[in-house]
Enzyme design. Structure first.
Site, PDB file in Angstrom:
ATOM      1  N   LYS A 124       0.974  -1.217  -0.009  1.00  0.00           N
ATOM      2  CA  LYS A 124      -0.043  -0.121   0.013  1.00  0.00           C
ATOM      3  C   LYS A 124       0.980   1.234   0.214  1.00  0.00           C
ATOM      4  O   LYS A 124       1.788   1.294   0.579  1.00  0.00           O
ATOM      5  CB  LYS A 124      -0.735   0.092   1.279  1.00  0.00           C
ATOM      6  CG  LYS A 124      -2.038   0.927   1.250  1.00  0.00           C
ATOM      7  CD  LYS A 124      -3.361   0.181   0.457  1.00  0.00           C
ATOM      8  CE  LYS A 124      -4.593   0.979   0.081  1.00  0.00           C
ATOM      9  NZ  LYS A 124      -5.667   0.253  -0.031  1.00  0.00           N
ATOM     10  N   ASP A 164      -7.028   4.284  -4.353  1.00  0.00           N
ATOM     11  CA  ASP A 164      -7.766   4.030  -3.000  1.00  0.00           C
ATOM     12  C   ASP A 164      -8.418   5.376  -2.855  1.00  0.00           C
ATOM     13  O   ASP A 164      -8.776   6.346  -3.768  1.00  0.00           O
ATOM     14  CB  ASP A 164      -6.515   3.568  -2.134  1.00  0.00           C
ATOM     15  CG  ASP A 164      -7.310   3.055  -0.628  1.00  0.00           C
ATOM     16  OD1 ASP A 164      -7.931   2.134  -0.834  1.00  0.00           O
ATOM     17  OD2 ASP A 164      -7.321   3.850   0.292  1.00  0.00           O
TER      18      ASP A 164
HETATM   19  P1  NDP Z   1     -12.776   7.682  -2.669  1.00  0.00           P
HETATM   20  O1  NDP Z   1     -11.996   8.602  -2.562  1.00  0.00           O
HETATM   21  O2  NDP Z   1     -13.382   7.465  -4.088  1.00  0.00           O
HETATM   22  O3  NDP Z   1     -13.944   8.026  -1.883  1.00  0.00           O
HETATM   23  C1  NDP Z   1     -13.937   8.001  -0.344  1.00  0.00           C
HETATM   24  C2  NDP Z   1     -15.260   8.357   0.194  1.00  0.00           C
HETATM   25  O4  NDP Z   1     -15.129   8.585   1.810  1.00  0.00           O
HETATM   26  C3  NDP Z   1     -15.763   9.946   0.017  1.00  0.00           C
HETATM   27  O5  NDP Z   1     -17.332   9.983   0.100  1.00  0.00           O
HETATM   28  C4  NDP Z   1     -15.024  10.601   1.340  1.00  0.00           C
HETATM   29  O6  NDP Z   1     -15.749  11.735   1.581  1.00  0.00           O
HETATM   30  C5  NDP Z   1     -15.556   9.527   2.213  1.00  0.00           C
HETATM   31  N1  NDP Z   1     -14.378   9.676   3.220  1.00  0.00           N
HETATM   32  C6  NDP Z   1     -13.040   9.562   3.145  1.00  0.00           C
HETATM   33  N2  NDP Z   1     -12.150   9.744   4.067  1.00  0.00           N
HETATM   34  C7  NDP Z   1     -13.159  10.051   5.260  1.00  0.00           C
HETATM   35  C8  NDP Z   1     -13.227  10.561   6.628  1.00  0.00           C
HETATM   36  N3  NDP Z   1     -12.022  10.535   7.246  1.00  0.00           N
HETATM   37  N4  NDP Z   1     -14.403  10.570   7.298  1.00  0.00           N
HETATM   38  C9  NDP Z   1     -15.607  10.589   6.465  1.00  0.00           C
HETATM   39  N5  NDP Z   1     -15.729  10.483   5.134  1.00  0.00           N
HETATM   40  C10 NDP Z   1     -14.514   9.990   4.433  1.00  0.00           C
HETATM   41  O7  NDP Z   1     -12.578   6.205  -2.135  1.00  0.00           O
HETATM   42  P2  NDP Z   1     -12.869   4.748  -2.279  1.00  0.00           P
HETATM   43  O8  NDP Z   1     -14.492   4.677  -2.526  1.00  0.00           O
HETATM   44  O9  NDP Z   1     -12.284   4.320  -3.502  1.00  0.00           O
HETATM   45  O10 NDP Z   1     -12.327   4.030  -1.070  1.00  0.00           O
HETATM   46  C11 NDP Z   1     -13.319   4.024  -0.065  1.00  0.00           C
HETATM   47  C12 NDP Z   1     -13.036   2.958   1.077  1.00  0.00           C
HETATM   48  O11 NDP Z   1     -12.986   1.814   0.156  1.00  0.00           O
HETATM   49  C13 NDP Z   1     -11.716   3.005   1.390  1.00  0.00           C
HETATM   50  O12 NDP Z   1     -11.743   2.560   2.820  1.00  0.00           O
HETATM   51  C14 NDP Z   1     -10.779   2.306   0.561  1.00  0.00           C
HETATM   52  O13 NDP Z   1      -9.515   1.771   1.331  1.00  0.00           O
HETATM   53  C15 NDP Z   1     -11.676   1.083   0.359  1.00  0.00           C
HETATM   54  N6  NDP Z   1     -11.308   0.268  -0.751  1.00  0.00           N
HETATM   55  C16 NDP Z   1     -11.429   0.859  -1.951  1.00  0.00           C
HETATM   56  C17 NDP Z   1     -10.880   0.006  -3.153  1.00  0.00           C
HETATM   57  C18 NDP Z   1     -10.944   0.730  -4.472  1.00  0.00           C
HETATM   58  O14 NDP Z   1     -10.975  -0.172  -5.313  1.00  0.00           O
HETATM   59  N7  NDP Z   1     -11.165   2.259  -4.714  1.00  0.00           N
HETATM   60  C19 NDP Z   1     -10.993  -1.385  -2.923  1.00  0.00           C
HETATM   61  C20 NDP Z   1     -11.154  -2.001  -1.690  1.00  0.00           C
HETATM   62  C21 NDP Z   1     -11.397  -1.085  -0.487  1.00  0.00           C
HETATM   63  P3  NDP Z   1     -14.876  13.191   1.164  1.00  0.00           P
HETATM   64  O15 NDP Z   1     -15.052  13.229  -0.406  1.00  0.00           O
HETATM   65  O16 NDP Z   1     -15.537  14.258   1.920  1.00  0.00           O
HETATM   66  O17 NDP Z   1     -13.522  12.860   1.801  1.00  0.00           O
HETATM   67  O1  2IT Z   2      -7.838  -1.890  -0.672  1.00  0.00           O
HETATM   68  C1  2IT Z   2      -7.830  -2.148  -1.652  1.00  0.00           C
HETATM   69  O2  2IT Z   2      -8.056  -3.518  -2.181  1.00  0.00           O
HETATM   70  C2  2IT Z   2      -7.583  -1.287  -2.954  1.00  0.00           C
HETATM   71  N1  2IT Z   2      -7.569  -0.076  -2.758  1.00  0.00           N
HETATM   72  C3  2IT Z   2      -7.423  -1.696  -4.478  1.00  0.00           C
HETATM   73  C4  2IT Z   2      -5.946  -2.066  -4.454  1.00  0.00           C
HETATM   74  C5  2IT Z   2      -5.603  -2.547  -6.038  1.00  0.00           C
HETATM   75  O3  2IT Z   2      -4.457  -2.993  -6.227  1.00  0.00           O
HETATM   76  O4  2IT Z   2      -6.639  -2.655  -6.785  1.00  0.00           O
END
Ligand code: NDP
Ligand code: 2IT
Length: 444
Positions: A124, A164
């Site tokens: 990461k 992420d």
């Molecule tokens: P994005 O940046 O697309 O969206 C994140 C969302 O969460 C936004 O709405 C953001 O709001 C909100 N957020 C972030 N930090 C905070 C905080 N501290 N408090 C409240 N709201 C918060 O990210 P993703 O959708 O990609 O990721 C969301 C989660 O999913 C994370 O935990 C990530 O690690 C996990 N994840 C993502 C994957 C991926 O493929 N993208 C795969 C597996 C897991 P704001 O815009 O106001 O910051």
């Molecule tokens: O938390 C996760 O699994 C991710 N942000 C996606 C990682 C990836 O390599 O696609």
């Protein structure tokens, strides 16, 4: 060394890293019994080697903002384990990013990736750069500056980053462009790339879709139909959006979304059209979720989280520790019977305890959100064979992988009363695979 002892030692050696300690604690608690049945693991000091990242890079990033001011940020890449494949995992841009958060994420990623059936190790990276309010030109310059340091440490068979929080298709494109220039090669070193330059179809959708596919597998074990079920979704980014899209397609009713400013509650349900608005609001205009409430005239709670609203299912999809013990009690009181985590470690240990005590269907992130990295793995395969697969092919592989992860969780997590402890199941299944690979490769 006993699991408890390992944790105490880690806390002493790496103080002030609460998220890392939390993630390690959860896994060690789950695997202790299995670990103790394998004295050869202990002899090889396997737990300690598995908990401490193999390598950490940290570096200063310097970039120039639109006003001509010179800015600095910190950048990191944690290469946690390459026991079963090249390091693999996303990049996070958020002001809260520090070594503890990235260490917890890289540790979790190692087990998650082991569950996917694909040959990927865990890693990461990220930066404390805050993308909010930045112009596209600033984002591009920052991504380029980040990769100027990172590129030496990554490669298609070494370490493959992706997105992420704060890193989506736009940022991956900028990072890949700079990587390609510096490395003078066109290979699949990043995943989540644009479709025109090696990206996989369904990768943007994969984490959200995968989470719903996992939820369906859980519901099947209790003969529950998802149709008509009200769902609390947090976040409004990549994962939350595609979770909603799949829920709507299957006839479920998402009623909430949130961002770091607050949450909206739409009792009539977020429809396909309303979701299209959210996607445009977030991806194009980088707006706030509050604007949804203004447009559709529904409730908005500034500074709040959606866990107090009445529904059937919860899918936390924002960030770590966004759902605490009190929230969990409230969910149970309101009749929630399933929680499937799109985010990484969104539930605190106290919340997990409440879910397990009440024997609801509870899927930890490392199982339920593994669809994203799984399709990243499929993107790596497509890049290696210099081919692109159809939507249908990728989606059916994603479904198969999520069902396989579910099956493995059941295999290792079924209790004597038939209740499935998915936390235990996911941790043991992931651990056993990585542990066996480490044992076979000697003391390194
Ligand atoms: P994005 O940046 O697309 O969206 C994140 C969302 O969460 C936004 O709405 C953001 O709001 C909100 N957020 C972030 N930090 C905070 C905080 N501290 N408090 C409240 N709201 C918060 O990210 P993703 O959708 O990609 O990721 C969301 C989660 O999913 C994370 O935990 C990530 O690690 C996990 N994840 C993502 C994957 C991926 O493929 N993208 C795969 C597996 C897991 P704001 O815009 O106001 O910051
Ligand atoms: O938390 C996760 O699994 C991710 N942000 C996606 C990682 C990836 O390599 O696609």
């Amino acid at each position: 060394m006993k699991a408890e002892q390992v944790l105490t030692t880690l806390k002493q050696r790496f103080p002030n890293e609460p998220e890392y300690h939390q993630a390690v604690h959860e896994v060690l608690e789950s695997i202790e019994e299995v670990y103790n049945q394998h004295p050869e693991f202990d002899k090889a000091n396997l737990i300690e080697r598995l908990c401490i990242p193999e390598r950490i890079f940290s570096f200063r990033i310097t970039w120039v903002d639109d006003k001509g001011n010179v800015q600095t940020n910190m950048g990191y890449r944690i290469q946690h384990s390459n026991a079963i494949g090249p390091y693999k995992g996303g990049i996070r841009f958020h002001s809260s990013v520090n070594q503890s958060i990235l260490k917890f994420l890289a540790f979790e990623q190692t087990f998650k990736n082991a569950l996917t059936t694909l040959p990927m190790g865990g890693g990461k990276g990220g930066s404390d750069f805050n993308p909010k309010g930045k112009s596209t030109a600033e984002i591009m310059r920052f991504c380029q500056a980040f990769v100027t340091e990172l590129w030496r440490h990554i490669g298609p068979d070494t370490d493959v980053p992706a997105g992420d929080i704060g890193v989506g298709g736009r940022e991956v494109g900028f990072m890949f462009g700079m990587y390609k220039k510096l490395a003078r090669e066109f290979t699949g070193t990043f995943t989540g790339k644009g479709i025109t330059f090696g990206g996989s179809l369904i990768r943007p959708e994969a984490t959200g879709y995968g989470n719903v596919y996992f939820l369906l597998e859980m519901l099947k074990t209790r003969n529950i139909d998802i149709k008509g079920k009200k769902c609390l979704v947090s976040g409004s980014g990549n994962v939350a959006q595609y979770t909603c899209e799949k829920l709507i397609e299957l006839g479920a009713i998402p009623v909430t979304l949130s961002d770091s400013n607050g949450y909206i509650y739409d009792p009539e349900g977020i429809t396909k059209e309303k979701l299209e608005y959210v996607m445009e609001l977030k991806e194009l205009y980088r707006g706030r979720i509050k604007e949804y409430a203004e447009k559709y005239g529904c409730k908005y709670v500034e500074g709040g989280r959606p866990w107090g609203e009445k529904a059937d299912i919860a899918l936390p999809s924002a960030t770590q520790n966004e759902l605490n013990g009190d929230d969990a009690e409230m969910l149970i009181k309101n009749g929630i019977f399933a929680v499937s985590e799109g985010a990484n470690m969104p539930s605190t240990p106290e919340a997990i305890e409440v879910f397990l005590k009440n024997k609801i269907l509870y899927a930890p992130g490392k199982a339920a959100n593994a669809g994203g990295v799984s399709v990243s793995g499929l993107e790596m395969t497509q890049n290696s064979e210099r081919l692109g697969w159809s939507k249908e092919e990728v989606d059916s592989k994603l479904k198969w992988i999520m069902a396989n992860i579910h099956e493995n969780c059941v295999k290792y997590g079924k209790q004597s009363d038939n209740f499935v402890d998915y936390v235990k199941g996911a941790n043991i299944a992931g651990f056993m695979k990585v542990a066996q690979a480490m044992m076979a490769q000697g003391i390194i």
